[in-house]
Design a protein around this motif. Structure first.
Motif, PDB file in Angstrom:
ATOM      1  N   LEU A 117       0.891  -1.341  -0.423  1.00 31.20           N
ATOM      2  CA  LEU A 117       0.186  -0.003  -0.181  1.00 31.20           C
ATOM      3  C   LEU A 117       1.248   1.397  -0.080  1.00 31.20           C
ATOM      4  O   LEU A 117       1.025   1.951  -0.605  1.00 31.20           O
ATOM      5  N   LEU A 118       1.664   1.469   1.182  1.00 30.38           N
ATOM      6  CA  LEU A 118       2.720   2.324   0.650  1.00 30.38           C
ATOM      7  C   LEU A 118       3.316   2.724  -1.038  1.00 30.38           C
ATOM      8  O   LEU A 118       4.030   4.008  -0.870  1.00 30.38           O
ATOM      9  N   PHE A 119       3.545   1.794  -1.622  1.00 32.82           N
ATOM     10  CA  PHE A 119       4.855   1.475  -2.290  1.00 32.82           C
ATOM     11  C   PHE A 119       3.261   2.137  -3.409  1.00 32.82           C
ATOM     12  O   PHE A 119       4.031   3.722  -4.046  1.00 32.82           O
ATOM     13  N   PHE A 120       2.602   2.377  -3.964  1.00 37.55           N
ATOM     14  CA  PHE A 120       1.582   2.393  -4.608  1.00 37.55           C
ATOM     15  C   PHE A 120       0.902   4.240  -4.327  1.00 37.55           C
ATOM     16  O   PHE A 120       0.301   4.668  -5.286  1.00 37.55           O
ATOM     17  N   GLU A 121       0.293   3.873  -2.738  1.00 34.45           N
ATOM     18  CA  GLU A 121      -0.628   5.183  -3.060  1.00 34.45           C
ATOM     19  C   GLU A 121       1.158   6.485  -3.191  1.00 34.45           C
ATOM     20  O   GLU A 121       0.532   7.772  -3.488  1.00 34.45           O
ATOM     21  N   ASN A 122       1.957   6.049  -3.062  1.00 39.58           N
ATOM     22  CA  ASN A 122       3.409   7.267  -3.248  1.00 39.58           C
ATOM     23  C   ASN A 122       3.677   7.273  -4.718  1.00 39.58           C
ATOM     24  O   ASN A 122       4.346   8.245  -4.951  1.00 39.58           O
ATOM     25  N   LEU A 123       3.057   6.478  -5.599  1.00 41.82           N
ATOM     26  CA  LEU A 123       3.596   6.499  -7.175  1.00 41.82           C
ATOM     27  C   LEU A 123       2.361   7.797  -7.296  1.00 41.82           C
ATOM     28  O   LEU A 123       1.451   7.963  -7.112  1.00 41.82           O
ATOM     29  N   GLU A 124       3.309   8.037  -8.418  1.00 42.69           N
ATOM     30  CA  GLU A 124       2.558   9.423  -9.772  1.00 42.69           C
ATOM     31  C   GLU A 124       1.432   8.835 -10.058  1.00 42.69           C
ATOM     32  O   GLU A 124       2.304   7.913 -10.766  1.00 42.69           O
ATOM     33  N   LYS A 125       1.174   9.288 -11.384  1.00 40.70           N
ATOM     34  CA  LYS A 125       0.382   8.953 -12.055  1.00 40.70           C
ATOM     35  C   LYS A 125       1.065   8.282 -13.496  1.00 40.70           C
ATOM     36  O   LYS A 125       1.061   7.504 -14.007  1.00 40.70           O
TER      37      LYS A 125
END
Length: 171
Positions: A117-125
């Protein structure tokens, strides 16, 4: 539609809403709730000869999430190296879970999911739109995130349909 696209679509169709990051959180909570209802003895149950125990199913969910997250990391960082597939059956044959507690597996699942979750939540579009090849198929970072959720939900459905009714009959 290719076989791969059909395979992926069945998992994507299981995600209840377009807000897939919320669904990633929800599927974590649902998984923990389902597994919390099993005793240690029940966690070693399988509904048929040659099928995984409930603990092995959870280990498989963890393994798949790690692999899909790793692929997403590589693609998000624009690593264009083609990645190999993985053989879930071979992985399952290596599981040594007889002496592993269900609570330990659940803790591992929750930690892996928090990291995911931390990984995906902090990715830009733009990072979510990056793509790469794995198992000879092109896929995006976002697709891999959604695959983690759909795969998790798929196994919860299998547990609900095939494990729980049989466990309840044994009571």
């Amino acid at each position: 539609m290719t076989d791969f696209e059909k395979y992926i679509q069945r998992y994507l169709d299981m995600i209840p809403s377009p807000d897939w990051l919320t669904e990633m959180r929800n599927s974590c909570g649902n998984t923990v709730a389902v597994y919390s209802s099993f005793s240690e003895i029940q966690a070693d149950y399988t509904y048929a000869e040659g099928k995984w125990t409930l603990k092995e199913v959870l280990q498989h969910i963890i393994d798949a999430e790690r692999i899909y997250s790793y692929r997403a990391l590589r693609f998000a960082r624009r690593d264009k190296t083609a990645l190999p597939g993985w053989d879930e059956v071979s992985y399952g044959e290596t599981y040594e879970l007889v002496n592993r507690s269900l609570s330990s597996l659940m803790e591992e699942f929750e930690v892996v999911r928090k990291s995911t979750l931390l990984f995906f939540e902090n990715l830009e579009k733009t990072q979510l739109a990056e793509s790469g090849r794995a198992n000879e198929n092109e896929m995006t970072v976002e697709l891999l995130g959604k695959l983690i959720i759909g795969h998790n939900i798929h196994h919860l459905n299998v547990i609900d349909e095939r494990y729980i009714p049989n466990i309840n009959q044994q009571k």
